[in-house]
Design an enzyme around this catalytic site. Structure first.
Site, PDB file in Angstrom:
ATOM      1  CG  HIS B   7      -4.925  -4.323   0.108  1.00 39.61           C
ATOM      2  ND1 HIS B   7      -5.977  -4.163   1.126  1.00 39.61           N
ATOM      3  CD2 HIS B   7      -4.469  -4.967  -0.528  1.00 39.61           C
ATOM      4  CE1 HIS B   7      -6.830  -5.000   0.348  1.00 39.61           C
ATOM      5  NE2 HIS B   7      -5.977  -5.662  -0.697  1.00 39.61           N
ATOM      6  CG  HIS B  79      -5.688  -7.286  -5.683  1.00 41.38           C
ATOM      7  ND1 HIS B  79      -5.696  -8.790  -5.167  1.00 41.38           N
ATOM      8  CD2 HIS B  79      -5.690  -6.970  -4.361  1.00 41.38           C
ATOM      9  CE1 HIS B  79      -5.702  -9.080  -4.114  1.00 41.38           C
ATOM     10  NE2 HIS B  79      -6.599  -7.797  -3.430  1.00 41.38           N
ATOM     11  CD  GLU B 130      -9.739  -6.485  -2.417  1.00 46.01           C
ATOM     12  OE1 GLU B 130      -8.971  -5.972  -2.292  1.00 46.01           O
ATOM     13  OE2 GLU B 130     -10.327  -7.213  -1.801  1.00 46.01           O
TER      14      GLU B 130
END
Lengths: 134, 134
Positions: B7, B79, B130
């Site tokens: 994502h 992010h 991440e």
């Protein structure tokens, strides 16, 4: 309207170092640098299984990412690109909804040889959005 | 090492307005807000054909995105998350290569119920990354 996320573009101050980081440290499939003089950038494509990352480095003094790198000397995410089926229909819908299309409002041919438009970041939560007709 | 782009997360100052923009103006498949008290955020998932966008809005005074929104009042890309098969193996490889893992270095359970780690933006061209074990 929007379809796939075509790519996330990251402006970087050192293309070789950034390529090495993605290739050697993150173990991704990193291509060779390609100059795109019409767009004022040198691009490195990183192929992920479901989308692409594009590293952008300025090419020439009028590069559209010079200003971004001045504000963000370490680099950063510059834009994300969504695919659309019909870019003129998408543009007209966006304008009718009050979203601002950058430049003349006429699609240009982007780095992949397809028509693209950019939308004003102020209308999309501070994010520069590119639309590409596929 | 890295696999799919799981994502892209966008911090937004107005979750309802941002959801409406993606749903009504961009015509995307936008979910309902979900509070994630363990992570200090309310999240809206936007399903694209190949990946997700996650809208993040602060939940509580200690939300990890409060600082980001103070610096970027209009919002912005916070992010991006890459999938890995083995997060401990990924962490050890990253540390051996000199990349900094944020926090204690031990994976936490992320918003999708899977182990995650964050990497220092200074080591990755100003981008917060991440990693999520899938």
């Amino acid at each position: 309207m929007i379809g796939r996320l075509n790519h996330v573009a990251i402006a970087v101050p050192d293309l070789e170092a950034a390529s090495a980081k993605y290739r050697d440290t993150l173990g991704a499939n990193v291509g060779a640098p390609q100059d795109e003089p019409d767009h004022g950038v040198t691009v490195v494509f990183i192929e992920l299984p479901n989308t692409k990352i594009e590293l952008l480095y300025p090419l020439g003094e009028d590069s559209p990412i010079n200003g971004f790198l001045e504000k963000n000397p370490a680099g950063g995410i510059h834009h994300m690109c969504f695919e659309v089926e019909d870019i003129l229909e998408a543009r007209d819908k966006l304008k009718a909804d009050g979203a601002r299309v950058l430049g003349s409002g006429e699609p240009k041919i982007g780095a992949h040889g397809k028509p693209v438009l950019f939308l004003h970041p102020k209308d999309f939560n501070g994010c520069l959005i590119e639309l590409e007709q596929v």
